[in-house]
Write an enzyme that holds these catalytic residues in place. Structure first.
Site, PDB file in Angstrom:
ATOM      1  N   ASP A  28       0.836  -1.198   0.000  1.00 17.66           N
ATOM      2  CA  ASP A  28       0.000   0.000   0.000  1.00 17.66           C
ATOM      3  C   ASP A  28       0.875   1.255   0.000  1.00 17.66           C
ATOM      4  O   ASP A  28       0.642   2.205  -0.756  1.00 17.66           O
ATOM      5  CB  ASP A  28      -0.903  -0.027   1.230  1.00 17.66           C
ATOM      6  CG  ASP A  28      -2.055   0.964   1.151  1.00 17.66           C
ATOM      7  OD1 ASP A  28      -2.414   1.395   0.045  1.00 17.66           O
ATOM      8  OD2 ASP A  28      -2.606   1.293   2.219  1.00 17.66           O
ATOM      9  N   HIS A  32      -4.301   3.061  -6.863  1.00 20.50           N
ATOM     10  CA  HIS A  32      -5.456   2.734  -6.027  1.00 20.50           C
ATOM     11  C   HIS A  32      -6.730   2.540  -6.852  1.00 20.50           C
ATOM     12  O   HIS A  32      -7.598   1.733  -6.489  1.00 20.50           O
ATOM     13  CB  HIS A  32      -5.657   3.802  -4.954  1.00 20.50           C
ATOM     14  CG  HIS A  32      -4.862   3.535  -3.717  1.00 20.50           C
ATOM     15  ND1 HIS A  32      -3.518   3.831  -3.613  1.00 20.50           N
ATOM     16  CD2 HIS A  32      -5.209   2.961  -2.536  1.00 20.50           C
ATOM     17  CE1 HIS A  32      -3.078   3.472  -2.423  1.00 20.50           C
ATOM     18  NE2 HIS A  32      -4.089   2.935  -1.751  1.00 20.50           N
ATOM     19  N   HIS A  68      -5.580  -5.596   0.500  1.00 23.66           N
ATOM     20  CA  HIS A  68      -5.582  -4.290  -0.158  1.00 23.66           C
ATOM     21  C   HIS A  68      -4.205  -3.941  -0.722  1.00 23.66           C
ATOM     22  O   HIS A  68      -4.058  -3.608  -1.899  1.00 23.66           O
ATOM     23  CB  HIS A  68      -6.030  -3.228   0.858  1.00 23.66           C
ATOM     24  CG  HIS A  68      -5.927  -1.814   0.384  1.00 23.66           C
ATOM     25  ND1 HIS A  68      -6.913  -1.187  -0.341  1.00 23.66           N
ATOM     26  CD2 HIS A  68      -4.934  -0.888   0.546  1.00 23.66           C
ATOM     27  CE1 HIS A  68      -6.548   0.043  -0.613  1.00 23.66           C
ATOM     28  NE2 HIS A  68      -5.353   0.262  -0.096  1.00 23.66           N
TER      29      HIS A  68
END
Length: 365
Positions: A171, A254, A271
């Site tokens: 991330d 993203h 994620h």
């Protein structure tokens, strides 16, 4: 031109900090809804109950149901009203924390955030990512303020699964590249304003820490230890990435993550794992230098982040599937339009397929 930098009022990182939660919470209220992940509910609820009650704070524990959805947020709001809670505490992973922030927003209450893992940049942000009950991305809920306090207990984080820590690096990996793209396009951040130089500098520091300390931190976390490298990466994953994305801007990486939520075979991926692949796709879209791309691929390989569609769970990437991802990623409301050039579904599709081909080439070497 308006520029805004946002951050939590206080960021605290250290060993044993969750044990000090009541002294932080009592500054904001005397009746706390404490939303916990399943693991935290099993391992910390009794200890927390005793410490909260010793501090004279009403303790209302609630287990997070698994999705940061409108249904879950509504359920928690009813509990807040029934119990007369005046402060919200979130303890757990990114979706638990996003749900706590959203619940606090709708009830107009302060929120204290205590991540159990360093797996996303969600803790520090004035943002909740809302999903459907089936785990498909729904919308970004932009909040009027950041959490009052973010508390990172390294004793808890060092014992969490290493894969979650590595996902946090995935991330964070996107932070600098997305912020730079937003600066280059004169785009806007989640606040609706333009990026600040401070945010871009923090985003770059985030990336530099990952490249320097990522592998060392991964090995230490796999041994359930906290070293200086682990401390640095926790800060990068959480604070630097959080402020960097929120005040620096999001772009393609993203949005491509959000696109992959339409594929059920990718739902088991974290994620940050999907964002890491999205970062590679963004670099392909930008036609970055081979040196830049190789540095990112080498980093991903060293810590175990996915660089191919198969590693994301998409073992049969039909044109129909990948175009569905591309269409979702290129939605008019998506952050991919912070890229400094025009983007459509066809260009996203091409970049995904090219990134996969490149990733497969490096895996075979």
């Amino acid at each position: 031109m308006q520029k805004i930098i946002m951050s939590p009022s206080r960021y605290v990182q250290g060993a044993g900090e969750v044990g000090k939660l009541p002294e932080h919470v009592e500054k904001f209220g005397s009746s706390a809804l404490v939303l916990m992940s399943g693991t935290m509910m099993r391992t910390k609820a009794d200890q927390l109950k005793a410490s909260f009650e010793a501090a004279g704070i009403k303790f209302t524990p609630e287990k997070f149901n698994g999705e940061c959805s409108k249904v879950e947020i509504a359920r928690l709001q009813e509990i807040v009203k029934a119990e007369g809670c005046d402060v919200i505490v979130g303890i757990g992973g990114g979706k638990t924390l996003d749900t706590a922030k959203a619940t606090a927003h709708y009830q107009k209450l302060p929120v204290v955030i205590a991540p159990s893992i360093a797996s996303t940049d969600a803790p520090c942000s004035a943002l909740s990512v809302i999903y459907t009950e089936d785990g498909v991305f729904d919308e970004y809920l932009v909040l009027p303020k950041n959490p009052e306090i973010v508390i990172m207990d390294t004793d808890i984080i060092k014992t969490a699964p290493a894969r979650l820590f590595i996902s946090g690096m995935g991330d964070a990996l996107a932070t600098y590249f997305e912020a730079q793209a937003t600066v280059d396009s004169n785009g806007t951040t989640m606040s609706g304003a333009h990026p600040t130089r401070s945010a871009l500098a923090l985003a770059r520091l985030c990336y530099d820490i990952l490249i320097e300390d990522g592998l060392k931190a991964k090995l230490a976390i796999e041994a359930a230890t906290c070293t200086p490298a682990v401390e640095n990466v926790i800060e990068a994953n959480t604070y630097l990435s959080g402020v960097g994305f929120e005040s620096g801007g999001l772009a393609a990486a993203h949005a491509i993550h959000n696109g992959f939520t339409v594929l059920s075979e990718c739902h088991h991926m974290y994620h940050g794992e999907k964002v890491a692949f999205g970062t590679l796709v963004q670099l392909i879209m930008e036609n970055r230098s081979t040196e830049d791309i190789e540095e990112v691929i080498d980093f991903c390989l060293s810590v175990g982040l996915p660089i191919t569609l198969a590693e994301l769970g998409c073992t049969e990437p039909t044109p129909e599937k990948i175009m569905a991802v591309a269409v979702a990623a290129a939605d008019p409301g998506e952050t991919i339009h912070n890229m400094p050039f025009d983007v459509d579904a066809d260009s996203v599709y091409a970049a995904i397929m090219a990134a996969d081909a490149l990733g497969r080439l490096y895996l075979c070497e």
